[in-house]
Design a protein around this motif. Sequence first.
Motif, PDB file in Angstrom:
ATOM      1  N   MET A  55       0.794  -1.255  -0.091  1.00 20.74           N
ATOM      2  CA  MET A  55       0.093  -0.017   0.058  1.00 20.74           C
ATOM      3  C   MET A  55       0.891   1.155   0.086  1.00 20.74           C
ATOM      4  O   MET A  55       0.553   2.285  -0.597  1.00 20.74           O
ATOM      5  N   ALA A  56       2.105   1.150   0.760  1.00 24.89           N
ATOM      6  CA  ALA A  56       3.111   2.479   0.724  1.00 24.89           C
ATOM      7  C   ALA A  56       3.367   2.405  -0.594  1.00 24.89           C
ATOM      8  O   ALA A  56       3.848   3.830  -0.976  1.00 24.89           O
ATOM      9  N   TYR A  57       3.720   1.711  -1.297  1.00 20.62           N
ATOM     10  CA  TYR A  57       4.353   1.718  -2.799  1.00 20.62           C
ATOM     11  C   TYR A  57       3.159   2.615  -3.471  1.00 20.62           C
ATOM     12  O   TYR A  57       3.799   3.302  -4.328  1.00 20.62           O
ATOM     13  N   ILE A  58       1.990   2.141  -3.585  1.00 19.45           N
ATOM     14  CA  ILE A  58       1.034   2.839  -4.430  1.00 19.45           C
ATOM     15  C   ILE A  58       0.789   4.387  -4.059  1.00 19.45           C
ATOM     16  O   ILE A  58       0.871   5.162  -4.733  1.00 19.45           O
ATOM     17  N   GLU A  59       0.729   4.544  -2.792  1.00 16.28           N
ATOM     18  CA  GLU A  59       0.897   6.046  -2.193  1.00 16.28           C
ATOM     19  C   GLU A  59       1.987   6.677  -2.743  1.00 16.28           C
ATOM     20  O   GLU A  59       2.007   7.833  -3.067  1.00 16.28           O
ATOM     21  N   GLU A  60       3.176   6.153  -2.634  1.00 16.34           N
ATOM     22  CA  GLU A  60       4.368   6.936  -3.099  1.00 16.34           C
ATOM     23  C   GLU A  60       4.327   7.241  -4.489  1.00 16.34           C
ATOM     24  O   GLU A  60       4.598   8.130  -5.089  1.00 16.34           O
ATOM     25  N   ASN A  61       3.840   6.315  -5.387  1.00 14.83           N
ATOM     26  CA  ASN A  61       3.642   6.290  -6.714  1.00 14.83           C
ATOM     27  C   ASN A  61       2.651   7.464  -7.094  1.00 14.83           C
ATOM     28  O   ASN A  61       2.847   8.182  -8.122  1.00 14.83           O
ATOM     29  N   MET A  62       1.675   7.286  -6.465  1.00 12.36           N
ATOM     30  CA  MET A  62       0.537   8.405  -6.494  1.00 12.36           C
ATOM     31  C   MET A  62       1.163   9.787  -6.153  1.00 12.36           C
ATOM     32  O   MET A  62       0.833  11.051  -7.024  1.00 12.36           O
ATOM     33  N   ARG A  63       2.025  10.027  -5.140  1.00 15.86           N
ATOM     34  CA  ARG A  63       2.600  11.115  -4.825  1.00 15.86           C
ATOM     35  C   ARG A  63       3.635  11.727  -5.851  1.00 15.86           C
ATOM     36  O   ARG A  63       3.648  12.923  -6.329  1.00 15.86           O
ATOM     37  N   ALA A  64       4.332  10.758  -6.439  1.00 19.03           N
ATOM     38  CA  ALA A  64       5.241  11.171  -7.695  1.00 19.03           C
ATOM     39  C   ALA A  64       4.338  11.532  -8.917  1.00 19.03           C
ATOM     40  O   ALA A  64       4.820  12.419  -9.726  1.00 19.03           O
ATOM     41  N   ILE A  65       3.043  10.979  -8.983  1.00 17.19           N
ATOM     42  CA  ILE A  65       2.348  11.342 -10.222  1.00 17.19           C
ATOM     43  C   ILE A  65       1.772  12.878  -9.953  1.00 17.19           C
ATOM     44  O   ILE A  65       1.758  13.818 -10.834  1.00 17.19           O
ATOM     45  N   ARG A  66       1.412  12.967  -9.004  1.00 16.60           N
ATOM     46  CA  ARG A  66       0.849  14.354  -8.251  1.00 16.60           C
ATOM     47  C   ARG A  66       1.830  15.450  -8.405  1.00 16.60           C
ATOM     48  O   ARG A  66       1.641  16.686  -8.366  1.00 16.60           O
ATOM     49  N   GLY A  67       3.012  15.254  -8.099  1.00 13.61           N
ATOM     50  CA  GLY A  67       4.300  16.030  -8.151  1.00 13.61           C
ATOM     51  C   GLY A  67       4.766  16.412  -6.792  1.00 13.61           C
ATOM     52  O   GLY A  67       5.353  17.261  -6.368  1.00 13.61           O
ATOM     53  N   GLU A  68       4.220  15.326  -5.750  1.00 15.06           N
ATOM     54  CA  GLU A  68       4.677  15.878  -4.332  1.00 15.06           C
ATOM     55  C   GLU A  68       5.887  15.145  -4.228  1.00 15.06           C
ATOM     56  O   GLU A  68       6.330  14.023  -4.731  1.00 15.06           O
ATOM     57  N   SER A  69       6.815  15.902  -3.497  1.00 17.22           N
ATOM     58  CA  SER A  69       8.157  15.328  -2.961  1.00 17.22           C
ATOM     59  C   SER A  69       7.946  14.054  -1.763  1.00 17.22           C
ATOM     60  O   SER A  69       6.793  14.077  -1.062  1.00 17.22           O
ATOM     61  N   SER A  70       8.983  13.365  -1.473  1.00 12.90           N
ATOM     62  CA  SER A  70       8.965  12.531  -0.310  1.00 12.90           C
ATOM     63  C   SER A  70       9.077  13.093   1.079  1.00 12.90           C
ATOM     64  O   SER A  70       8.802  12.700   1.953  1.00 12.90           O
ATOM     65  N   GLN A  71       9.664  14.460   0.974  1.00 11.27           N
ATOM     66  CA  GLN A  71       9.851  15.084   2.090  1.00 11.27           C
ATOM     67  C   GLN A  71       8.317  15.665   2.592  1.00 11.27           C
ATOM     68  O   GLN A  71       7.987  15.584   3.737  1.00 11.27           O
ATOM     69  N   ALA A  72       7.479  15.972   1.774  1.00 16.54           N
ATOM     70  CA  ALA A  72       6.138  16.596   1.953  1.00 16.54           C
ATOM     71  C   ALA A  72       5.551  15.269   2.791  1.00 16.54           C
ATOM     72  O   ALA A  72       4.348  15.443   3.680  1.00 16.54           O
TER      73      ALA A  72
END
Length: 162
Positions: A1-18
């Motif tokens: 589940m964390a992998y999907i959320e991380e990829n979704m953030r990448a698509i939205r343009g959010e960084s891992s720091q946010a």
Amino acid sequence: MAYIEENMRAIRGESSQAKGVQEASYDPHAQLYQVDERYKVGKTVLEEGNVTNSMAMLTAIPEVDLGIDIRLRNIEETEKAKRVVEEEKRHRREHHEDDEGHLAATRFYRPRQQVTSDADALRNAKLEAMGIEPPEPRRRAERKEVATDDVVMERFKKRMRR
């Protein structure tokens, strides 16, 4: 589940720091106040000379100071032109008063002008031929010229006072 959320953030343009900041202050109601990306208005880059900006350019046209000499000259020329137009009107009025008094076309423009009927004109001509001076035409009672709206308003006020 964390992998999907991380990829979704990448698509939205959010960084891992946010991600760390967002998880730390998680509020279930905060999501209600977030505006979706499709509804956000992006900043448009304005180009100089763009036709869409013409209205903005026209409303903010700066006035160029021509100097006091040119301003005074413009005022003098305007006053001279006004005087010329007024003199032409006065000259036309004086010149055409006598010539056009009997024409039917002028009766439409001067409804208060006293116009003799054909029968009266014939009677006056006969009296002049006999050497008798024709009687002067009777004047209508001079009424005060008031707009009908004013008259109606006065009647209404009188009725309301009672």
